[in-house]
Design an enzyme around this catalytic site. Structure first.
Site, PDB file in Angstrom:
ATOM      1  N   PHE A 111       0.661  -1.256  -0.001  1.00 24.41           N
ATOM      2  CA  PHE A 111       0.002  -0.208  -0.029  1.00 24.41           C
ATOM      3  C   PHE A 111       0.917   1.291  -0.085  1.00 24.41           C
ATOM      4  CE2 PHE A 111      -2.303   3.620   1.620  1.00 24.41           C
ATOM      5  CZ  PHE A 111      -3.523   3.405   1.036  1.00 24.41           C
ATOM      6  N   ASP A 145       9.545   3.020   1.765  1.00 19.43           N
ATOM      7  CA  ASP A 145       8.495   3.692   2.174  1.00 19.43           C
ATOM      8  C   ASP A 145       8.264   3.820   3.596  1.00 19.43           C
ATOM      9  OD1 ASP A 145       5.863   5.047   2.562  1.00 19.43           O
ATOM     10  OD2 ASP A 145       4.980   3.836   0.988  1.00 19.43           O
ATOM     11  N   LYS A 186       2.875  11.501   6.921  1.00 23.40           N
ATOM     12  CA  LYS A 186       2.268  11.425   8.279  1.00 23.40           C
ATOM     13  C   LYS A 186       2.819  11.944   9.582  1.00 23.40           C
ATOM     14  CE  LYS A 186       0.006   7.201   6.667  1.00 23.40           C
ATOM     15  NZ  LYS A 186      -1.224   7.706   6.395  1.00 23.40           N
TER      16      LYS A 186
END
Length: 425
Positions: free
Chosen positions: A146, A232, A273
């Site tokens: 994802f 990531d 984030k």
């Protein structure tokens, strides 16, 4: 034009249902306030937040130092675009580059934008530095990944809900099983491979944690084949897993040391984030000069990327991680959480496994992926004052803010286990 005053959760949900696109399926709780590890709904009920906005709120809700930096900068200068310099961006780029030990930072706003940025940089590097013929570059990715939901990213997703009826899809990706060194080695033998894009822990896949040496072996294989190792760390990074980055392995230093036996240093690092502590959309791609310098003026950018507020917020958010020892806290409390949950699982017939790292954890429910059990459990947890969300049908992810105390964590473990016991067969 008048703006509705929200007086009930029911009213808020009805407004979203009528006027908003139906692209999410939230738990039916309407939050109106947050502080530290707690959130409150419109009616004033208090909850433990055990999702942290998918690990964006690592530093806790409304951290005063982060909010203070945001407010102060917002009162001074908010946006210049990149048509002009501003007095905050360079300070932030130096601060973050030193913090993560890279030469340069390219600022963006959202996680998906940062992933797209990393893909562009990787391809351009392959054409200009590695000698791959233009348009032929391939990037290796993992099954059940994802990385976002843009058109390019869904092109290499396994999630048919995210893919179906959004084609045609972008070519240039090789998909391999996650945590499979042999598959990676074989994929690297294909022609025109430019990079390997990987999550150190697959969060959306159910906090799937690879073998301890997978990242280190993957990095070495990429080095051996002149391929960029792209991490990531949007969800796993910035203290969440008990290291500054998940690729830090078992290192719990306050920031990056040079212990290469524990740190599989990416060639390209993707952050988002918690880079803002959840206060503002901030993401970034970091790399050394040899890679980052392939980007020239006009070839990539963002009107809001690197704006003064984002710069101020990100520096404050990163400073909080260091000042409040959140890396060590995540590591210690994560071990405690898994230990306590394992004790419960020993006698449970409804929960089969707890897994994770630091304070990014999940439990696997002993039921099929198409069952409603995990959802029903999260609804019951909500009633008992704790908010979590299922993923993949039979998995519940637990990721509280890293400012949580031991006493609060044990209180949460009690809520979770007592709730789960009501579902025992």
């Amino acid at each position: 034009m008048t703006v509705d005053t929200i007086t009930s959760s029911k009213q808020a949900i009805e407004l979203e249902d009528k006027y908003g696109a139906h692209n999410y399926h939230p738990l039916p709780v309407v939050l109106a306030k947050g502080e530290g590890v707690h959130v409150w709904d419109v009616e004033g009920k208090k909850y433990y937040d055990f999702l942290s906005a998918y690990s964006a709120v690592n530093q806790g809700h409304c951290h005063p130092k982060i909010v203070g930096a945001m407010n102060s900068q917002a009162e001074t200068l908010t946006l210049t675009s990149r048509a002009f310099y501003n007095d905050m961006l360079g300070k932030y780029e130096k601060f973050a580059s030193d913090y993560f030990k890279f030469d340069k930072l390219l600022p963006m706003n959202t996680g998906a934008e940062a992933v797209e940025t990393a893909i562009k940089i990787c391809r351009k590097w392959a054409y200009e530095k590695k000698g791959v013929k233009e348009t032929d570059a391939q990037i290796i990715v993992c099954e059940n990944n994802f990385h976002g939901r843009t058109t390019t990213i869904i092109s290499f997703s396994n999630d048919e809900g995210a893919r179906k009826n959004f084609g045609p899809y972008t070519p240039g990706f090789i998909k391999i099983p996650y945590d499979d060194t042999e598959a990676l080695e074989n994929a690297l033998k294909q022609e025109n491979v430019a990079g390997f894009l990987v999550e150190p822990i697959q969060g959306e896949a159910g906090v799937y944690t690879p073998a301890d040496d997978f990242m280190k072996k993957a990095k070495q294989l990429c080095n051996d084949n002149n391929v960029l190792f792209i991490a990531d760390e949007i969800q796993t990074g910035i203290a969440r897993t008990g290291g500054l980055l998940a690729v830090c392995g078992n290192c719990s230093c306050e920031n990056h040391c040079e212990r290469q036996e524990t740190y599989s240093r990416p060639d390209i690092l993707i952050l988002g984030k918690a880079l803002s502590g959840g206060a503002y959309p901030v993401s970034a791609v970091l790399a050394d000069d040899e890679i980052m310098n392939v980007i020239k003026p006009g070839q990539h950018g963002s009107t809001f990327g690197g704006n003064p507020v984002a710069a101020a917020v990100a520096m404050a958010a990163l400073q909080v991680v260091q000042d409040e020892n959140l890396i060590q806290n995540a590591r210690t409390l994560g071990e405690l959480f898994r230990s306590e949950m394992a004790k419960y699982i020993e006698t449970s017939n409804i929960v089969s496994l707890v897994r994770g790292k630091g304070l990014l954890n999940a439990i696997v429910i002993n039921d099929s992926e198409d069952s409603s059990t995990a959802w029903d459990m999260c609804m019951a947890l909500k009633e008992n004052g704790l908010l979590a969300k299922p993923t993949h049908g039979n998995i519940i992810r637990f990721a509280p803010p890293l400012v949580m105390t031991k006493e609060q964590l044990l209180d949460c473990v009690s809520i979770i286990t007592e709730t789960l016991k009501t579902f025992e067969k």
